[in-house]
Scaffold this motif. Sequence first.
Motif, short mmCIF file in Angstrom:
data_model
loop_
_atom_site.label_atom_id
_atom_site.label_comp_id
_atom_site.label_asym_id
_atom_site.label_seq_id
_atom_site.Cartn_x
_atom_site.Cartn_y
_atom_site.Cartn_z
N UNK A 269 15.05 -11.52 6.90
CA UNK A 269 13.98 -12.49 6.97
C UNK A 269 12.79 -12.19 7.69
N UNK A 270 12.81 -11.49 8.83
CA UNK A 270 11.80 -10.56 9.80
C UNK A 270 11.15 -9.74 8.91
N UNK A 271 11.72 -8.78 8.42
CA UNK A 271 11.15 -7.63 7.74
C UNK A 271 10.44 -8.18 6.64
N UNK A 272 10.67 -9.31 5.73
CA UNK A 272 10.04 -9.84 4.75
C UNK A 272 8.81 -10.57 5.30
N UNK A 273 8.73 -11.32 6.32
CA UNK A 273 7.70 -11.80 6.88
C UNK A 273 6.88 -10.64 7.41
N UNK A 274 7.29 -9.76 7.98
CA UNK A 274 6.34 -8.62 8.28
C UNK A 274 5.72 -7.96 7.25
N UNK A 319 9.07 -7.15 17.25
CA UNK A 319 10.13 -8.29 16.63
C UNK A 319 11.71 -8.09 16.94
N UNK A 320 11.72 -6.97 17.65
CA UNK A 320 13.40 -6.49 17.79
C UNK A 320 14.01 -6.34 16.84
N UNK A 321 13.86 -5.64 15.80
CA UNK A 321 14.53 -5.09 14.67
C UNK A 321 14.17 -3.67 14.56
N UNK A 322 15.50 -3.12 13.84
CA UNK A 322 15.32 -1.52 13.61
C UNK A 322 14.56 -1.29 12.22
N UNK A 323 13.85 -0.43 12.01
CA UNK A 323 13.37 -0.19 10.84
C UNK A 323 12.92 1.44 10.50
N UNK A 324 13.26 1.70 9.36
CA UNK A 324 12.90 2.92 8.96
C UNK A 324 11.68 2.95 7.87
N UNK A 325 10.86 3.93 8.13
CA UNK A 325 9.59 4.06 7.22
C UNK A 325 9.35 5.34 6.84
N UNK A 326 9.64 5.78 5.53
CA UNK A 326 9.31 7.06 5.15
C UNK A 326 8.28 6.93 3.88
N UNK A 327 7.35 7.91 4.05
CA UNK A 327 6.59 7.90 2.88
C UNK A 327 6.22 9.39 2.23
N UNK A 328 5.55 9.15 1.05
CA UNK A 328 5.18 10.57 0.48
C UNK A 328 4.25 10.23 -0.61
N UNK A 329 3.56 11.08 -1.08
CA UNK A 329 2.61 11.12 -2.23
C UNK A 329 3.72 11.57 -3.50
N UNK A 330 3.23 11.21 -4.45
CA UNK A 330 3.90 11.58 -5.95
C UNK A 330 3.72 13.13 -6.06
N UNK A 331 4.81 13.77 -6.28
CA UNK A 331 4.76 15.27 -6.72
C UNK A 331 4.20 15.39 -7.97
N UNK A 332 3.83 16.38 -8.38
CA UNK A 332 3.38 16.78 -9.66
C UNK A 332 4.23 16.37 -10.93
N UNK A 333 3.68 15.48 -11.67
CA UNK A 333 4.44 14.66 -12.84
C UNK A 333 5.61 13.81 -12.35
N UNK A 334 5.50 13.49 -11.25
CA UNK A 334 6.58 12.83 -10.81
C UNK A 334 6.12 11.12 -11.29
#
Lengths: 344, 291
Positions: A269-274, A319-334
């Motif tokens: 619920x917390x992550x959804x609100x965030x 908010x006191x929650x653990x979070x993992x955030x990873x990002x990247x851009x699309x590779x060629x043709x991905x």
Amino acid sequence: MITLTWAFDIFAILLSVASFFLNMRQAKAFKREDDLFGKLCLISVAIAAFKIIEDTITPGLNVEELKYGSIISGYFYDVFDLGLLFIWILFVDFMIYRSEDHLRIIKPDILKILLPVTAVETFLAAAALYGTLLLDMKRTVPLMIWVIVSYYILTMIKAILLIISIKKLSDYRRWRKGPVMFRGMPFYIPIFWGFLITFILAYRIDLNPLATGIGIFLLYLSMNAERRYIDSETGFFSKEYLSLLSGTYKNKNYEGGLGILVSTDGDTKVIIDILKKSKPTELDIIRISKGEFFLVGVRKPRSVLEIFKKNMNETAKEEGINLSVKYDLYGKGENAEELFKRLV
Amino acid sequence: METIEISKDNLDKEGSLLPPDVAENIGRIWIRGIVTDDDNGDKSSGGIVWEYKNVDEYEKDTVAEIIWAFGENREVLYDLLAAYRIQIQDESAVVSEFEIPLNQEASMLEETFSADGFKISNSESRDIYVTVKDLKGLKLGNKKSPFYIKALRDLSFRQFRDGITDVLFQDRKGLMEDIAWVSLDWFEPDISSCVVMDDIVKGFFLIHRTATGILVAELLFSVDMGDNRTVLELIRFTLRETIKKYSPETRILLRRHNDMVHSLVKKLFPDKEGEVVMTGHRREKAEGMAE
């Protein structure tokens, strides 16, 4: 000669056909197999066509219609149903967007004034029915005149309030970019068409309460048909949308785009609100699983993504929650799904 | 003569020459400055401050815009320009440019910059200055601002941060290359305005007050910039609050950095023009040598 009743019938047919083709176009975009709403629209076309044939065979006013008041009274009685229709649409809109501000905008007009007006109209309708069923013609006519005049006044008030509410909502809607499902067209529009057709048909067959019921049922069916692409808890896109993005429906805006995977094992619920509050307007959120969300959008510099990641981590910490955030851009043709699998 | 890179840490000691409105920018992420000491090392005899633009943008050249330059004499300026040319290679600046008022140092600056490879010309400044008194002449109306227009002071830091992220995702930054890193207190809290719907920031009109009291419109942003009415409500709120808070003589800087702002300023202040300034432009080579 085209009479008012004919005009309504033709209008109903045109609306049904338009709604049908709109729905078919949407179905094609998403490669849906079950186009129930489209079939229902087709049925509406058939009913309207049937009514035109019936009117051709039995034209004009008859004694039965006079017994329940004049044609004008009947027309405004349908406008009353139209008012109910708009109320439903506005509340459905709220259900779709889950916006408190949205409700705050329409609530003062709808709940404080419009519903009581509608309640009074219902009373008047009951009075009219009483008058026509129980009184003799001498006493019925003055009562009906009183009822008709009241209907006029109340309907005008309601029309003005509806216009104000819709205007306020259109101001508000500029700021909302909820799930835009059908090539930029909010998906409630076919629902609205369905309602309108149903009520115009209701006018023709004098079954207003039934028409309301049919309209609500159509709404329920339409929402169910689209439900697979929307996560009902959050209003985000569901996992099926990820397959859609990566499959036959290619949203060109996402080509060479970005993906951000946000996951938590904490309170969802917390992550959804965030996410609802922190999500940049340009990004769409796909809920992959209970605590896993994939944000997709047009390509941006990595520094911007890094800032988003930093902000999310800071907010999660607050908010006191653990979070993992990873990002990247699309590779060629991905595509989106491939990028998602790479980030997992 | 020694050239020293100026920073927040040595600003008090080395930044005496810098005008206050320039000095307050030292320490911002894309602002750089160098000063020269005189031969005795006692005091600065000149300096250049510049800002990098388009650093993160794939399709645009990185530009170094000189925002202030001064030298006691030509030799100081030449030394500064030589040091500048080397420094800008840190960010691989492709172009150098400037816009400087035509003041008493202008002719010396023109001579040295021109000799160093800059193409110099005089033109109308992109900046327009108006006063609070001018704002009073605008027809702002008495209608109350919509519920979704709020002052910046009403925002939490998180809302501000998320709103700025939205600005970045829409490839906007106003006048601020470092908008992502600027703190909330850089902006005037009472007169800067924002659009808040469902606790989410969907628009900003951010005003900064310089060290000398000039109000600078740094960012005008709305999620839907095509929605003229909401943009005008932001402007209306800010202008009204500015009139309430500041004296009629208070100056306001409006930088016409894109077509939208150009049109808006022309609409609001059709009679105002920028003063004539000296502008310069130079294309840099990869090794730091001017073309």
